[in-house]
Design a protein around this motif. Sequence first.
Motif, PDB file in Angstrom:
ATOM      1  N   SER A  13       0.782  -1.241   0.000  1.00 10.60           N
ATOM      2  CA  SER A  13       0.000   0.000   0.000  1.00 10.60           C
ATOM      3  C   SER A  13       0.810   1.285   0.000  1.00 10.60           C
ATOM      4  CB  SER A  13      -0.910   0.019   1.240  1.00 10.60           C
ATOM      5  OG  SER A  13      -1.705  -1.133   1.296  1.00 10.60           O
ATOM      6  N   THR A  14       2.055   1.237   0.435  1.00  9.10           N
ATOM      7  CA  THR A  14       2.816   2.468   0.620  1.00  9.10           C
ATOM      8  C   THR A  14       4.261   2.292   0.172  1.00  9.10           C
ATOM      9  OG1 THR A  14       3.612   1.918   2.833  1.00  9.10           O
ATOM     10  CG2 THR A  14       1.468   3.004   2.710  1.00  9.10           C
ATOM     11  N   PRO A  15       4.951   3.407  -0.104  1.00 14.10           N
ATOM     12  CA  PRO A  15       6.395   3.299  -0.327  1.00 14.10           C
ATOM     13  C   PRO A  15       7.117   3.082   1.001  1.00 14.10           C
ATOM     14  CG  PRO A  15       5.635   5.546  -0.744  1.00 14.10           C
ATOM     15  CD  PRO A  15       4.442   4.738  -0.342  1.00 14.10           C
ATOM     16  N   LEU A  16       8.239   2.406   0.928  1.00 17.30           N
ATOM     17  CA  LEU A  16       9.118   2.227   2.077  1.00 17.30           C
ATOM     18  C   LEU A  16      10.270   3.223   1.945  1.00 17.30           C
ATOM     19  CD1 LEU A  16       9.310  -1.667   1.950  1.00 17.30           C
ATOM     20  CD2 LEU A  16       7.851  -0.283   3.438  1.00 17.30           C
ATOM     21  N   VAL A  17      10.801   3.669   3.059  1.00 18.91           N
ATOM     22  CA  VAL A  17      11.939   4.582   3.048  1.00 18.91           C
ATOM     23  C   VAL A  17      13.165   3.799   3.505  1.00 18.91           C
ATOM     24  CG1 VAL A  17      12.889   6.750   3.916  1.00 18.91           C
ATOM     25  CG2 VAL A  17      10.414   6.514   3.594  1.00 18.91           C
ATOM     26  N   SER A  18      14.242   3.936   2.750  1.00 14.03           N
ATOM     27  CA  SER A  18      15.436   3.152   3.064  1.00 14.03           C
ATOM     28  C   SER A  18      16.707   3.966   2.817  1.00 14.03           C
ATOM     29  CB  SER A  18      15.471   1.866   2.241  1.00 14.03           C
ATOM     30  OG  SER A  18      15.614   2.158   0.874  1.00 14.03           O
ATOM     31  N   ILE A  19      17.810   3.380   3.240  1.00 12.40           N
ATOM     32  CA  ILE A  19      19.142   3.937   3.012  1.00 12.40           C
ATOM     33  C   ILE A  19      19.939   2.902   2.239  1.00 12.40           C
ATOM     34  CG2 ILE A  19      21.336   4.571   4.100  1.00 12.40           C
ATOM     35  CD1 ILE A  19      19.719   5.636   6.482  1.00 12.40           C
ATOM     36  N   GLN A  52      13.383   2.323  10.138  1.00 10.25           N
ATOM     37  CA  GLN A  52      12.279   1.867  10.970  1.00 10.25           C
ATOM     38  C   GLN A  52      11.466   3.045  11.495  1.00 10.25           C
ATOM     39  OE1 GLN A  52      14.339  -0.468  13.926  1.00 10.25           O
ATOM     40  NE2 GLN A  52      14.806  -2.093  12.470  1.00 10.25           N
ATOM     41  N   LYS A  53      10.214   2.774  11.829  1.00 10.00           N
ATOM     42  CA  LYS A  53       9.328   3.801  12.386  1.00 10.00           C
ATOM     43  C   LYS A  53       9.968   4.397  13.638  1.00 10.00           C
ATOM     44  CE  LYS A  53       4.818   5.186  13.539  1.00 10.00           C
ATOM     45  NZ  LYS A  53       4.992   6.610  13.550  1.00 10.00           N
ATOM     46  N   THR A  99       6.857  -3.602  -4.971  1.00 10.04           N
ATOM     47  CA  THR A  99       7.523  -2.878  -3.883  1.00 10.04           C
ATOM     48  C   THR A  99       8.018  -1.549  -4.429  1.00 10.04           C
ATOM     49  OG1 THR A  99       8.301  -4.984  -2.961  1.00 10.04           O
ATOM     50  CG2 THR A  99       9.341  -2.973  -2.126  1.00 10.04           C
ATOM     51  N   HIS A 100       7.831  -0.503  -3.649  1.00  6.37           N
ATOM     52  CA  HIS A 100       8.283   0.845  -4.003  1.00  6.37           C
ATOM     53  C   HIS A 100       9.107   1.371  -2.827  1.00  6.37           C
ATOM     54  CE1 HIS A 100       6.986   5.342  -4.620  1.00  6.37           C
ATOM     55  NE2 HIS A 100       8.278   5.156  -4.835  1.00  6.37           N
ATOM     56  N   TYR A 101      10.350   1.733  -3.114  1.00  6.61           N
ATOM     57  CA  TYR A 101      11.227   2.329  -2.109  1.00  6.61           C
ATOM     58  C   TYR A 101      11.551   3.767  -2.483  1.00  6.61           C
ATOM     59  CZ  TYR A 101      12.672  -2.163  -0.029  1.00  6.61           C
ATOM     60  OH  TYR A 101      12.716  -3.366   0.615  1.00  6.61           O
ATOM     61  N   VAL A 102      11.585   4.642  -1.503  1.00  4.02           N
ATOM     62  CA  VAL A 102      12.229   5.937  -1.617  1.00  4.02           C
ATOM     63  C   VAL A 102      13.547   5.764  -0.875  1.00  4.02           C
ATOM     64  CG1 VAL A 102      12.154   8.381  -1.002  1.00  4.02           C
ATOM     65  CG2 VAL A 102      10.051   7.185  -1.720  1.00  4.02           C
ATOM     66  N   VAL A 103      14.645   5.859  -1.625  1.00  7.61           N
ATOM     67  CA  VAL A 103      15.957   5.490  -1.095  1.00  7.61           C
ATOM     68  C   VAL A 103      16.830   6.729  -0.943  1.00  7.61           C
ATOM     69  CG1 VAL A 103      17.989   4.044  -1.441  1.00  7.61           C
ATOM     70  CG2 VAL A 103      15.772   3.293  -2.311  1.00  7.61           C
ATOM     71  N   LEU A 104      17.478   6.834   0.190  1.00  2.48           N
ATOM     72  CA  LEU A 104      18.458   7.887   0.436  1.00  2.48           C
ATOM     73  C   LEU A 104      19.833   7.257   0.241  1.00  2.48           C
ATOM     74  CD1 LEU A 104      16.816   9.340   3.653  1.00  2.48           C
ATOM     75  CD2 LEU A 104      16.463  10.044   1.272  1.00  2.48           C
ATOM     76  N   GLY A 105      20.562   7.726  -0.756  1.00  5.34           N
ATOM     77  CA  GLY A 105      21.867   7.162  -1.063  1.00  5.34           C
ATOM     78  C   GLY A 105      22.973   7.891  -0.312  1.00  5.34           C
ATOM     79  N   TYR A 106      23.812   7.135   0.388  1.00  2.22           N
ATOM     80  CA  TYR A 106      24.950   7.687   1.127  1.00  2.22           C
ATOM     81  C   TYR A 106      26.221   6.950   0.733  1.00  2.22           C
ATOM     82  CZ  TYR A 106      21.879  10.345   4.125  1.00  2.22           C
ATOM     83  OH  TYR A 106      20.948  11.252   4.591  1.00  2.22           O
TER      84      TYR A 106
END
Length: 148
Positions: A13-19, A52-53, A99-106
């Motif tokens: 249902s939603t995008p996940l946020v990841s690194i 994580q939340k 699956t949909h991720y919004v990813v922060l690249g470091y």
Amino acid sequence: MLELETFKTVVASTPLVSIDLIIRNSQDQVLLGLRNNRPAQGYWFVPGGRIQKDERLDDAFRRLVTVELGTTAEFDQASFLGPYQHFYPDNFSGDTFSTHYVVLGYELMLDIDLNDLPVQQHQDYRWCTVDELLASEQVHQHTKDYFS
């Protein structure tokens, strides 16, 4: 941790946020792991994971460096590459939803012995030059996007 069915509903249902952790060594090679799990199972990919939340970004970064790399690093040691979007036709539990991720690249400079890396998420590791990973069909496109 969420119950399995609840987590499936979240992913469906939603995008996940990841690194994602783009690790370079002193020879300017990039660390890649051969993924064990969906999505991107069987592809070479950079290490990373979900935030994580209620987890602060710097805490998530430190946790992921420890879990994914078996070492420690501070958030301010990394360079922010920007936000990315990853879309997959499957998910951790199968192929019934995407699956949909919004990813922060470091990006982080670390010399790591491949033999010391954890095997929960990746079954094998290797160091590659940017040219090698861009030319390989076994490296996932989402990883290539960090270098193009």
